[in-house]
Design a protein around this motif. Structure first.
Motif, PDB file in Angstrom:
ATOM      1  N   THR A 118       8.944  17.012 -12.935  1.00 30.39           N
ATOM      2  CA  THR A 118       9.196  16.266 -11.705  1.00 30.39           C
ATOM      3  C   THR A 118       8.514  14.905 -11.719  1.00 30.39           C
ATOM      4  OG1 THR A 118       7.387  17.511 -10.660  1.00 30.39           O
ATOM      5  CG2 THR A 118       9.628  18.294 -10.281  1.00 30.39           C
ATOM      6  N   VAL A 119       7.386  14.778 -12.404  1.00 29.56           N
ATOM      7  CA  VAL A 119       6.760  13.458 -12.574  1.00 29.56           C
ATOM      8  C   VAL A 119       7.702  12.548 -13.356  1.00 29.56           C
ATOM      9  CG1 VAL A 119       4.928  12.213 -13.790  1.00 29.56           C
ATOM     10  CG2 VAL A 119       4.351  14.162 -12.357  1.00 29.56           C
ATOM     11  N   ALA A 120       8.279  13.075 -14.435  1.00 26.75           N
ATOM     12  CA  ALA A 120       9.218  12.286 -15.236  1.00 26.75           C
ATOM     13  C   ALA A 120      10.454  11.909 -14.411  1.00 26.75           C
ATOM     14  CB  ALA A 120       9.624  13.069 -16.476  1.00 26.75           C
ATOM     15  N   MET A 121      10.931  12.834 -13.581  1.00 22.69           N
ATOM     16  CA  MET A 121      12.110  12.551 -12.762  1.00 22.69           C
ATOM     17  C   MET A 121      11.835  11.441 -11.761  1.00 22.69           C
ATOM     18  SD  MET A 121      13.413  16.477 -12.102  1.00 22.69           S
ATOM     19  CE  MET A 121      14.620  16.011 -10.872  1.00 22.69           C
ATOM     20  N   ASP A 122      10.667  11.470 -11.126  1.00 22.27           N
ATOM     21  CA  ASP A 122      10.363  10.424 -10.153  1.00 22.27           C
ATOM     22  C   ASP A 122      10.099   9.100 -10.854  1.00 22.27           C
ATOM     23  OD1 ASP A 122      10.254  10.166  -7.291  1.00 22.27           O
ATOM     24  OD2 ASP A 122       8.136   9.668  -7.486  1.00 22.27           O
ATOM     25  N   ALA A 123       9.545   9.151 -12.063  1.00 19.19           N
ATOM     26  CA  ALA A 123       9.340   7.919 -12.823  1.00 19.19           C
ATOM     27  C   ALA A 123      10.676   7.280 -13.187  1.00 19.19           C
ATOM     28  CB  ALA A 123       8.527   8.207 -14.082  1.00 19.19           C
ATOM     29  N   CYS A 124      11.723   8.093 -13.330  1.00 20.64           N
ATOM     30  CA  CYS A 124      13.052   7.558 -13.626  1.00 20.64           C
ATOM     31  C   CYS A 124      13.567   6.677 -12.496  1.00 20.64           C
ATOM     32  CB  CYS A 124      14.032   8.694 -13.886  1.00 20.64           C
ATOM     33  SG  CYS A 124      13.811   9.500 -15.493  1.00 20.64           S
ATOM     34  N   LEU A 158      14.403  -4.153  -0.957  1.00 17.09           N
ATOM     35  CA  LEU A 158      14.736  -2.775  -1.295  1.00 17.09           C
ATOM     36  C   LEU A 158      14.059  -2.351  -2.591  1.00 17.09           C
ATOM     37  CD1 LEU A 158      18.550  -2.735  -0.408  1.00 17.09           C
ATOM     38  CD2 LEU A 158      16.696  -1.628   0.852  1.00 17.09           C
ATOM     39  N   ARG A 159      13.972  -3.254  -3.539  1.00 18.34           N
ATOM     40  CA  ARG A 159      13.308  -2.932  -4.804  1.00 18.34           C
ATOM     41  C   ARG A 159      11.836  -2.609  -4.568  1.00 18.34           C
ATOM     42  NH1 ARG A 159      13.840  -7.301  -9.379  1.00 18.34           N
ATOM     43  NH2 ARG A 159      12.924  -8.583  -7.721  1.00 18.34           N
ATOM     44  N   VAL A 160      11.167  -3.436  -3.794  1.00 16.65           N
ATOM     45  CA  VAL A 160       9.753  -3.192  -3.498  1.00 16.65           C
ATOM     46  C   VAL A 160       9.575  -1.871  -2.756  1.00 16.65           C
ATOM     47  CG1 VAL A 160       7.774  -4.028  -2.182  1.00 16.65           C
ATOM     48  CG2 VAL A 160       9.137  -5.631  -3.524  1.00 16.65           C
ATOM     49  N   ALA A 161      10.466  -1.602  -1.792  1.00 13.19           N
ATOM     50  CA  ALA A 161      10.368  -0.357  -1.015  1.00 13.19           C
ATOM     51  C   ALA A 161      10.545   0.857  -1.907  1.00 13.19           C
ATOM     52  CB  ALA A 161      11.404  -0.357   0.103  1.00 13.19           C
ATOM     53  N   ALA A 162      11.551   0.812  -2.795  1.00 11.97           N
ATOM     54  CA  ALA A 162      11.804   1.947  -3.679  1.00 11.97           C
ATOM     55  C   ALA A 162      10.640   2.191  -4.624  1.00 11.97           C
ATOM     56  CB  ALA A 162      13.093   1.714  -4.476  1.00 11.97           C
ATOM     57  N   ALA A 179       7.678   3.624  -2.761  1.00 10.14           N
ATOM     58  CA  ALA A 179       7.902   4.997  -2.302  1.00 10.14           C
ATOM     59  C   ALA A 179       7.661   6.025  -3.395  1.00 10.14           C
ATOM     60  CB  ALA A 179       9.327   5.139  -1.762  1.00 10.14           C
ATOM     61  N   THR A 180       7.637   5.602  -4.654  1.00  7.73           N
ATOM     62  CA  THR A 180       7.362   6.552  -5.739  1.00  7.73           C
ATOM     63  C   THR A 180       5.869   6.827  -5.906  1.00  7.73           C
ATOM     64  OG1 THR A 180       7.188   4.834  -7.455  1.00  7.73           O
ATOM     65  CG2 THR A 180       9.387   5.719  -7.001  1.00  7.73           C
ATOM     66  N   VAL A 181       5.042   5.969  -5.352  1.00 10.09           N
ATOM     67  CA  VAL A 181       3.595   6.060  -5.599  1.00 10.09           C
ATOM     68  C   VAL A 181       2.972   7.355  -5.089  1.00 10.09           C
ATOM     69  CG1 VAL A 181       1.349   4.987  -5.114  1.00 10.09           C
ATOM     70  CG2 VAL A 181       3.321   3.564  -5.730  1.00 10.09           C
ATOM     71  N   PRO A 182       3.227   7.778  -3.832  1.00  9.16           N
ATOM     72  CA  PRO A 182       2.552   8.999  -3.347  1.00  9.16           C
ATOM     73  C   PRO A 182       2.856  10.230  -4.206  1.00  9.16           C
ATOM     74  CG  PRO A 182       3.532   7.804  -1.514  1.00  9.16           C
ATOM     75  CD  PRO A 182       4.043   7.164  -2.770  1.00  9.16           C
ATOM     76  N   TYR A 183       4.127  10.433  -4.539  1.00  4.38           N
ATOM     77  CA  TYR A 183       4.502  11.621  -5.311  1.00  4.38           C
ATOM     78  C   TYR A 183       3.920  11.557  -6.716  1.00  4.38           C
ATOM     79  CZ  TYR A 183       7.499  15.431  -6.962  1.00  4.38           C
ATOM     80  OH  TYR A 183       7.968  16.615  -7.470  1.00  4.38           O
ATOM     81  N   LEU A 184       4.056  10.415  -7.372  1.00  6.02           N
ATOM     82  CA  LEU A 184       3.535  10.283  -8.730  1.00  6.02           C
ATOM     83  C   LEU A 184       2.018  10.452  -8.756  1.00  6.02           C
ATOM     84  CD1 LEU A 184       5.653   7.293 -10.109  1.00  6.02           C
ATOM     85  CD2 LEU A 184       5.843   9.706 -10.712  1.00  6.02           C
ATOM     86  N   ALA A 185       1.342   9.894  -7.751  1.00  7.81           N
ATOM     87  CA  ALA A 185      -0.116   9.989  -7.711  1.00  7.81           C
ATOM     88  C   ALA A 185      -0.564  11.439  -7.509  1.00  7.81           C
ATOM     89  CB  ALA A 185      -0.666   9.101  -6.604  1.00  7.81           C
ATOM     90  N   LEU A 186       0.082  12.144  -6.572  1.00  9.17           N
ATOM     91  CA  LEU A 186      -0.301  13.529  -6.305  1.00  9.17           C
ATOM     92  C   LEU A 186      -0.025  14.429  -7.503  1.00  9.17           C
ATOM     93  CD1 LEU A 186       0.871  14.023  -2.611  1.00  9.17           C
ATOM     94  CD2 LEU A 186      -1.464  14.295  -3.465  1.00  9.17           C
ATOM     95  N   LYS A 187       1.163  14.323  -8.071  1.00  3.50           N
ATOM     96  CA  LYS A 187       1.516  15.178  -9.200  1.00  3.50           C
ATOM     97  C   LYS A 187       0.622  14.913 -10.412  1.00  3.50           C
ATOM     98  CE  LYS A 187       5.176  17.631  -7.883  1.00  3.50           C
ATOM     99  NZ  LYS A 187       5.490  19.040  -8.180  1.00  3.50           N
ATOM    100  N   PHE A 215      10.389  10.217  -0.262  1.00  4.89           N
ATOM    101  CA  PHE A 215      11.724  10.541  -0.774  1.00  4.89           C
ATOM    102  C   PHE A 215      12.817   9.915   0.089  1.00  4.89           C
ATOM    103  CE2 PHE A 215      10.147  14.693  -2.903  1.00  4.89           C
ATOM    104  CZ  PHE A 215       9.841  13.994  -4.056  1.00  4.89           C
ATOM    105  N   MET A 216      12.622   9.927   1.406  1.00  8.48           N
ATOM    106  CA  MET A 216      13.614   9.329   2.287  1.00  8.48           C
ATOM    107  C   MET A 216      13.751   7.834   2.031  1.00  8.48           C
ATOM    108  SD  MET A 216      12.774  11.350   5.858  1.00  8.48           S
ATOM    109  CE  MET A 216      14.000  10.448   6.798  1.00  8.48           C
ATOM    110  N   VAL A 217      12.615   7.163   1.865  1.00 11.52           N
ATOM    111  CA  VAL A 217      12.651   5.722   1.569  1.00 11.52           C
ATOM    112  C   VAL A 217      13.330   5.473   0.232  1.00 11.52           C
ATOM    113  CG1 VAL A 217      11.239   3.678   1.144  1.00 11.52           C
ATOM    114  CG2 VAL A 217      10.616   5.258   2.981  1.00 11.52           C
ATOM    115  N   GLN A 218      13.020   6.298  -0.766  1.00 15.32           N
ATOM    116  CA  GLN A 218      13.669   6.167  -2.072  1.00 15.32           C
ATOM    117  C   GLN A 218      15.189   6.284  -1.947  1.00 15.32           C
ATOM    118  OE1 GLN A 218      12.179   8.613  -5.305  1.00 15.32           O
ATOM    119  NE2 GLN A 218      10.109   8.558  -4.453  1.00 15.32           N
TER     120      GLN A 218
END
Length: 345
Positions: A78-84, A32-36, A39-47, A160-163
């Motif tokens: 939102t980048v900071a929020m996803d990094a959290c 679960l840790r690896v999955a979470a 799952a943050t990579v696509p959003y953080l990379a795009l933003k 986001f769903m995976v997160q």
């Protein structure tokens, strides 16, 4: 605060051969840790790419090609929020996470639950209606102003769903180990009434008033969401009416359900009784988080400039966002009072 429960270990008898251990909770936790984290990579990379000036995923003619300062600031937030999410995963899976102050963990998890739950339910519901052939009309969609390439939504919302699933799978065992006695067993005594013999764990009478107000506000919010979802247009701005489809109706229904969950959970917690405590707590936690965070998010968004030059949300929509915030705040107050009473009991 209760002492963390440390699993006991039994030494093997001298005459017994060591037994190979089956995969335990830590194996699941690591997955679960690896999955979470992944799952943050696509959003953080795009933003991050957009903040750096890239136009990946942004079609020609999109208002995002010339972003306003408000949008740049929103992207940074939102980048900071996803990094959290990365920090949350570490807290929930590392030994030192048990020593983090409760409020410093509970507040971000509450916000994450609120933001991710409607996305999970709404996006999965939209996928279902598309699969059944009830998605938005392609010809109608093609007439709208370009915003983002379709693949961006699919990639980001899947992440986001995976997160959401991974964080839930990590937080529940963490909470059971650290605060298990607060949400196990039955609800117990509810709100104190005149002439009753109130025990030390009975909730004070103002809690019942807050719960009733949360239920009333949640019912009003849900009723208007249902009215809009099933064809009503009163109170909607012209842009929202033009964009209506089965897919947007799914999202509207989800927000209505979350408002109902917040009110129902608050009432059950205040009423007490012989119900198992975990599921009213889950209703109140999820519903309050969703209505409060999304109401606040949408209300703040209305304060910024309209990227497409439109009129923006109607006054009725803004009242609904405020109603969601009120519902979520009242339900969260009841939830907090219930958990405090469990600590005192």
């Amino acid at each position: 605060m209760t002492t963390p429960v440390v699993p006991s270990t039994n030494a093997a008898r001298p005459t017994e051969a060591p037994q190979a251990q089956a995969p335990g909770p830590w194996t699941v936790r690591n997955a679960l840790r690896v999955a979470a984290l992944a799952a943050t990579v696509p959003y953080l990379a795009l933003k991050t790419a957009w903040l750096a000036g890239s136009r990946i995923g942004i079609p020609d003619g999109s208002v995002l090609l010339d972003p306003e300062p408000f949008l740049i600031a929103a992207n940074a937030v939102t980048v900071a929020m996803d990094a959290c999410v990365i920090l949350l995963v570490l807290v929930l899976t590392r030994p030192w996470g048990m020593r983090v102050p409760a409020w410093l963990l509970v507040v971000p998890v509450f916000v994450a639950t609120g933001l991710l739950t409607p996305i999970f339910l709404g996006f999965s519901g939209q996928l279902l209606v598309r699969l059944l052939g009830f998605g938005a009309d392609p010809a109608k969609t093609a007439l709208r102003e370009p915003f983002l390439d379709p693949w961006v939504f699919n990639v980001v919302y899947t992440g986001f769903m995976v997160q959401g699933l991974a964080l839930a799978g990590l937080f529940v065992p963490y909470a059971r180990e650290r605060w298990g006695r607060r949400w196990q067993g039955v609800l117990g005594p509810g709100v104190a009434r005149a002439g009753s013999r109130a025990g030390s764990r009975r909730l004070p009478s103002p809690t019942g008033v807050a719960a009733a107000a949360a239920a009333a506000a949640g019912l009003a919010v849900a009723a208007l969401h249902a009215y809009w979802a099933f064809g009503g247009t009163a109170g909607m701005d012209a842009e929202a009416v033009a964009a209506r489809s089965t897919e947007t109706a799914v999202v509207t229904v989800v927000h209505g359900i979350c408002a109902l969950a917040a009110g129902a959970g608050a009432l059950l917690l205040a009423r007490g009784g012989a119900l198992r405590a975990w599921w009213p707590l889950g209703l109140a936690w999820t519903g309050a988080g969703a209505t409060l965070t999304w109401g606040a998010w949408m209300l703040v968004a209305t304060l910024g400039p309209e990227l497409d030059g439109g009129e923006g949300p109607s006054g009725t929509a803004q009242l609904i966002y405020a109603g969601q915030m009120i519902t979520g705040s009242l339900a969260a107050a009841v939830l907090a009072r219930f958990l405090i009473s469990r600590r005192e009991g």
